[in-house]
Design a protein around this motif. Structure first.
Motif, mmCIF file in Angstrom:
data_model
loop_
_atom_site.group_PDB
_atom_site.id
_atom_site.type_symbol
_atom_site.label_atom_id
_atom_site.label_comp_id
_atom_site.label_asym_id
_atom_site.label_seq_id
_atom_site.Cartn_x
_atom_site.Cartn_y
_atom_site.Cartn_z
ATOM 1 N N SER A 320 2.507 -12.766 19.135
ATOM 2 C CA SER A 320 1.380 -12.558 18.225
ATOM 3 C C SER A 320 0.558 -11.383 18.742
ATOM 4 O O SER A 320 0.583 -11.079 19.932
ATOM 5 C CB SER A 320 0.520 -13.823 18.143
ATOM 6 N N PRO A 321 -0.170 -10.706 17.839
ATOM 7 C CA PRO A 321 -0.964 -9.568 18.292
ATOM 8 C C PRO A 321 -2.094 -10.028 19.211
ATOM 9 O O PRO A 321 -2.515 -11.176 19.165
ATOM 10 C CB PRO A 321 -1.531 -8.990 16.982
ATOM 11 N N GLY A 322 -2.565 -9.132 20.046
ATOM 12 C CA GLY A 322 -3.627 -9.482 20.983
ATOM 13 C C GLY A 322 -4.893 -9.898 20.255
ATOM 14 O O GLY A 322 -5.097 -9.527 19.099
ATOM 15 N N LEU A 326 -6.927 -3.917 23.602
ATOM 16 C CA LEU A 326 -7.203 -3.825 25.039
ATOM 17 C C LEU A 326 -7.183 -2.357 25.461
ATOM 18 O O LEU A 326 -6.134 -1.717 25.445
ATOM 19 C CB LEU A 326 -6.151 -4.614 25.830
ATOM 20 N N SER A 327 -8.343 -1.848 25.825
ATOM 21 C CA SER A 327 -8.379 -0.439 26.237
ATOM 22 C C SER A 327 -7.830 -0.306 27.656
ATOM 23 O O SER A 327 -7.713 -1.281 28.392
ATOM 24 C CB SER A 327 -9.812 0.080 26.176
ATOM 25 N N PRO A 331 -13.402 -3.189 33.071
ATOM 26 C CA PRO A 331 -13.238 -4.257 34.064
ATOM 27 C C PRO A 331 -11.908 -4.993 33.878
ATOM 28 O O PRO A 331 -11.535 -5.324 32.743
ATOM 29 C CB PRO A 331 -14.414 -5.199 33.771
ATOM 30 N N PRO A 332 -11.215 -5.258 34.976
ATOM 31 C CA PRO A 332 -9.923 -5.955 34.852
ATOM 32 C C PRO A 332 -10.072 -7.385 34.348
ATOM 33 O O PRO A 332 -9.124 -7.961 33.811
ATOM 34 C CB PRO A 332 -9.353 -5.920 36.271
ATOM 35 N N ILE A 334 -11.488 -8.391 31.823
ATOM 36 C CA ILE A 334 -11.264 -8.438 30.370
ATOM 37 C C ILE A 334 -9.765 -8.488 30.067
ATOM 38 O O ILE A 334 -9.346 -9.098 29.075
ATOM 39 C CB ILE A 334 -11.921 -7.217 29.685
ATOM 40 N N ALA A 335 -8.958 -7.870 30.937
ATOM 41 C CA ALA A 335 -7.505 -7.931 30.741
ATOM 42 C C ALA A 335 -7.006 -9.365 30.887
ATOM 43 O O ALA A 335 -6.140 -9.823 30.124
ATOM 44 C CB ALA A 335 -6.799 -7.025 31.747
ATOM 45 N N PHE A 336 -7.572 -10.087 31.853
ATOM 46 C CA PHE A 336 -7.173 -11.495 32.027
ATOM 47 C C PHE A 336 -7.645 -12.330 30.830
ATOM 48 O O PHE A 336 -6.930 -13.215 30.371
ATOM 49 C CB PHE A 336 -7.748 -12.053 33.330
ATOM 50 N N TRP A 338 -8.041 -11.271 27.794
ATOM 51 C CA TRP A 338 -7.144 -10.883 26.695
ATOM 52 C C TRP A 338 -5.814 -11.624 26.809
ATOM 53 O O TRP A 338 -5.322 -12.223 25.853
ATOM 54 C CB TRP A 338 -6.950 -9.366 26.780
ATOM 55 N N LYS A 339 -5.250 -11.590 28.018
ATOM 56 C CA LYS A 339 -3.942 -12.246 28.249
ATOM 57 C C LYS A 339 -4.035 -13.748 27.985
ATOM 58 O O LYS A 339 -3.175 -14.323 27.314
ATOM 59 C CB LYS A 339 -3.510 -12.000 29.688
ATOM 60 N N LEU A 342 -4.503 -14.766 24.379
ATOM 61 C CA LEU A 342 -3.209 -14.604 23.706
ATOM 62 C C LEU A 342 -2.324 -15.818 23.970
ATOM 63 O O LEU A 342 -1.693 -16.367 23.044
ATOM 64 C CB LEU A 342 -2.542 -13.330 24.251
ATOM 65 N N SER A 343 -2.301 -16.270 25.221
ATOM 66 C CA SER A 343 -1.498 -17.441 25.577
ATOM 67 C C SER A 343 -2.042 -18.690 24.895
ATOM 68 O O SER A 343 -1.281 -19.525 24.420
ATOM 69 C CB SER A 343 -1.524 -17.673 27.088
#
Lengths: 596, 243
Positions: A320-322, A326-327, A331-332, A334-336, A338-339, A342-343
């Motif tokens: 599925s799309p995020g 995610l730019s 800050p990292p 935000i990546a977590f 986002w991930k 998604l999960s």
């Protein structure tokens, strides 16, 4: 073949027991076992012991009502069994399989044994689990004692019920497989069987309702003599013949004495034998389906051990799309977030999961609604408001206490990937914070919705003088500001437990891990509850202190704002310390040490 | 590029690695070999900052791993023997996530040729569950290479790959080293060492038994005999017993 099966099962059982006893040398298993044994002793065995005279009298008076409850429960369970079978006919597996484990498939499928021998192996093999379950249920749950019979007869009764149902399921699967292979009218067969089942259920309901109505016209109240009602329904000739197959299966369990039991055992065993003949003589392919089934079960077990919740239904995860773009910089954490969002979307919010939640909500509304509304009417108050407030309070408490156990898209969900996370050029506390953001956001969102609902529903008649619209909005906003910190701290508890005691945590993830695992799970639950109290109590006390000391001077609204500021300071400090400490521990975390 | 001084790792009373020192310069490929339980994986996990070492110093691209782990990790990539991936992220989403973590600017321009090279472009929108083991391994490599690491650690890099995959993996390792990366790989496959490694380090029971170029190590254990195979050298160096 049976000799090999016996050897396999008994040797495995012996080795399992030896391994379990040996691992009691580790405190985590010893403490878990002690807690679980104490629980079972005090809650189940102790309560099932010799009844006090007063309790015995109460049990006598309850027998009539108990009979009605038992009859209703039996009816419900029989209906569920029919629905389960009907579901198999409506949506048959593409490749129906029998339940073998992966090692059984690896060793037995290439072995020089016939297909029928494999079916025998499977059927006899399942008997070990069924026997164990039957004894366990009869031993621990003695609630139907007022109906007579002994624990031994009820254990045998349970064995007959579970074995017959297991055989019927397997027989249905094999029959469907055979029809799919050999009959060009596969669909027609299925439609005919489903219609027959529907007609059967309809006929049972119609006759049952007719009998209850007839009884109601004779007596003032249905609940006046429930035993007589049950007797009248069961002794009706139409109902007797319609429910005959179920009576065969259930009769040994409900036998009141040894004579009754002996009389009931013959037909039940004959019925069971017919099922056995049906299953063992149905020539159908099951190998591919069994392999797929075993793989699915092994994958589910592995997922559980990785710390993931078992996925509802059999569906594979879908891409599925995020949740948001995610730019590449920023800050990292935000990546977590986002991930994990998604999960979460894939793992928790599947269509089937939402349907189940909706069904549970409906069930809760149907069962609790009348009680709350009755209470409200008795108090001469509003009907809707207390009900809504009651529900929101219950859901909020469950969200705070149980939410962290369900929303596992954090460090726990990434336990298998811990090595990879630690190679990232990111400080431990930032990984910890990032991993906790998604479940915190989801739990907070649920609580925010509940706050809005509660704020809207509270005191609609305006009977509470100080609850002006301004105070209401202020209180809601302040509560909403506090919520994320409460959720974050609650999420810290299981994640810290996982990092501090990965061996314990891993053990609680194993399915069917034994009595010690039950004890360990109970300890985790209690710790979560205690921690929640520990965190919330100082904040609540501070808030009360500030509100009561300042409202006389400032008024209700500003006093609430001031109290919220104090609470936020306490919770923010606790969160910062917790995150930093969790990150430090995560950097030093080495799963291989604790699970050695 | 990689400097290891007196590295030790202790599990309670058990010493997994003892007093290990070596260095790997840019362009070198060091093969870490040893019997089962010799401490190869523990050494690699310490070097990659996954587990804390008990004592010693590890410098990656000039950064002390214990003092400045974040900066040291910015320069390294670790490839585990089992591909560890996030179940719900597609191939493309894995790369986006890794790009954000490492702060890789304009990652699409790096990711697309990388996916093409690894023949993953067609699978870019699929989840790991839909990929074969070899494909998963390739995705792990793509994620590891996205930030152009100057130090790479491979733990049993050929596990589960088909012959073509093995060939490509070997070529890839050599190519990265030729481009200036320092590579450490652990493997039981001695032919991999012969084909790929410039240096070899033999471990036994957590201690260094031999270290140097392949010819130096061969000379050390050949006892003056000519044409002694690497397998024979390995057996002589480790005494033919387990770790």
């Amino acid at each position: 073949m049976l000799g090999a099966l016996l050897y396999l099962r008994l040797t495995s059982l012996r080795n399992l027991l030896v391994q379990r006893v040996r691992r009691l040398r580790q405190p985590k298993y010893l403490v878990g076992t002690a807690v679980a044994v104490a629980y079972f002793y005090f809650i189940l065995i102790h309560r099932n012991g010799p009844a006090a005279p007063a309790a015995a009298m109460a049990a006598q008076s309850m027998a009539q009502a108990g009979l009605l409850a038992s009859a209703a429960t039996c009816g419900g369970l029989c209906l569920l069994a029919v629905l389960r079978i009907a579901f198999l006919w409506i949506m048959p597996d593409e490749k129906p399989g029998l339940r073998f484990t992966e090692p059984e498939i690896a060793f037995l499928f290439p072995a020089p044994v016939s297909r029928r021998a494999l079916i025998h192996f499977r059927l006899v093999s399942s008997q070990f689990a069924i026997l164990f379950t039957s004894v366990l249920i009869a031993f621990f749950f003695n609630r139907a004692g007022y109906m007579g019979g002994s624990r031994a007869t009820r254990a045998i009764g349970w064995w007959i019920i579970l074995s017959t149902f297991d055989l019927h399921l397997n027989g249905t699967k094999l029959t469907l497989s055979r029809l799919r292979e050999r009959s060009p009218r596969f669909l027609a067969w299925r439609i005919a069987v489903v219609l027959a089942l529907a007609a059967y259920v309809y006929a049972v309901f119609r006759s049952g309702i007719a009998l209850v109505n007839a009884y109601a016209t004779q007596t003032q109240s249905l609940l006046e003599a429930p035993g007589a009602l049950v007797h009248q329904v069961l002794s009706s000739p139409v109902f007797f013949w319609l429910t005959l197959p179920f009576r065969f299966v259930l009769a040994p369990y409900f036998a009141s004495g040894l004579g009754d039991f002996a009389a009931a055992l013959g037909p039940a065993l004959l019925f069971l034998g017919l099922h056995y003949y049906w299953v063992s003589h149905t020539e159908a392919r099951f190998e591919e389906g069994s392999i797929a089934l075993a793989e699915k079960r092994a994958a589910a077990k592995a997922a559980m051990q990785r710390g993931e919740m078992p996925r509802i239904g059999n569906s594979r995860p879908k891409a599925s799309p995020g949740p948001f773009p995610l730019s590449e910089s920023g800050p990292p954490e935000i990546a977590f977030l986002w991930k994990n969002l998604l999960s979460m979307r894939s793992a928790l919010f599947s269509r089937r999961a939402l349907l189940i939640v909706a069904a549970l909500a409906l069930w809760a509304a149907a069962s609790l609604g009348p009680v709350l509304s009755h209470q409200a009417r008795r108090n001469g108050g509003d009907f809707f408001s207390p009900m809504v407030l009651g529900f929101t309070a219950i859901i909020a408490v469950y969200t705070v206490l149980l939410g962290p156990q369900i929303a596992r898209q954090d460090l726990r969900g990434d336990l298998a990937n811990a090595d990879i996370l630690k190679t990232y050029p990111v400080a431990g506390w930032r990984i910890a914070l990032g991993q906790l953001l998604a479940p915190t956001l989801v739990l907070s969102s649920i609580l925010w919705v509940l706050i809005v609902v509660a704020a809207a529903a509270a005191d609609p008649l305006g009977t509470i003088g100080w609850l002006s619209p301004g105070v209401r909005v202020t209180a809601a906003v302040c509560l909403a500001a506090v919520v994320p910190f409460v959720c974050l701290i609650q999420m810290l508890v299981p994640n810290t437990a996982m990092v501090l005691f990965p061996g314990w945590y891993q053990a609680t993830r194993s399915r069917g891990g034994g009595i010690e695992v039950i004890g360990q799970r109970m300890i985790f639950g209690v710790v979560q509850l205690l921690f929640a109290l520990l965190v919330v109590v100082p904040s609540v006390l501070a808030a009360l202190l500030v509100v009561f000391s300042s409202q006389w001077i400032l008024g209700a609204g500003p006093a609430i704002v001031l109290a919220t500021a104090a609470v936020l300071m306490i919770l923010a400090s606790e969160s910062v310390m917790g995150i930093w400490w969790l990150g430090e521990r995560f950097e030093r975390f080495d799963l291989s040490v604790d699970t050695r | 590029m990689i400097e290891v001084q007196a590295l030790a790792k202790q599990y309670g009373s058990f010493s997994a690695v003892r007093d290990l020192s070596f260095s790997v310069r840019p362009g070198e490929v060091l093969g870490l070999v040893g019997p089962n339980g010799a401490g190869k994986t523990t050494t690699l996990r310490c070097l990659a900052g996954i587990i804390p070492m008990t004592s010693g110093t590890v410098r990656v691209a000039g950064h002390d791993l214990a003092v400045d782990p974040v900066e040291a990790k910015r320069h390294l990539a670790f490839f585990a023997d089992e591909p560890r991936l996030f179940e719900y992220l597609t191939v493309r989403q894995h790369l986006a996530f890794v790009a954000r973590i490492y702060g890789v600017r304009d990652h699409e321009t790096i990711a697309t040729p990388l996916l093409e090279e690894l023949e993953l472009l067609e699978k870019a929108d699929e989840l790991p569950g839909e990929l074969s083991r070899g494909m998963k391994q390739k995705l792990v490599i793509a994620c590891g290479l996205l930030h152009s690491p100057s130090v790479m650690f491979f733990d049993e890099p050929l596990t589960g790959l088909d012959p073509l995959g093995i060939r490509r993996m070997k070529d890839s390792i050599v190519r990265r080293a030729q481009a200036g990366a320092a590579v450490v790989l652990s493997s039981h496959l001695l032919h991999l060492l012969e084909e790929v490694c410039t240096n070899v380090l033999i471990l036994k029971k957590g201690e260094k038994v031999a270290d140097g170029t392949l010819s130096e190590v061969s000379a050390q254990f050949s006892n003056g005999e000519a044409g002694v195979s690497l397998e024979e050298i390995f057996i002589r160096a480790t005494g033919g017993t387990e770790g």
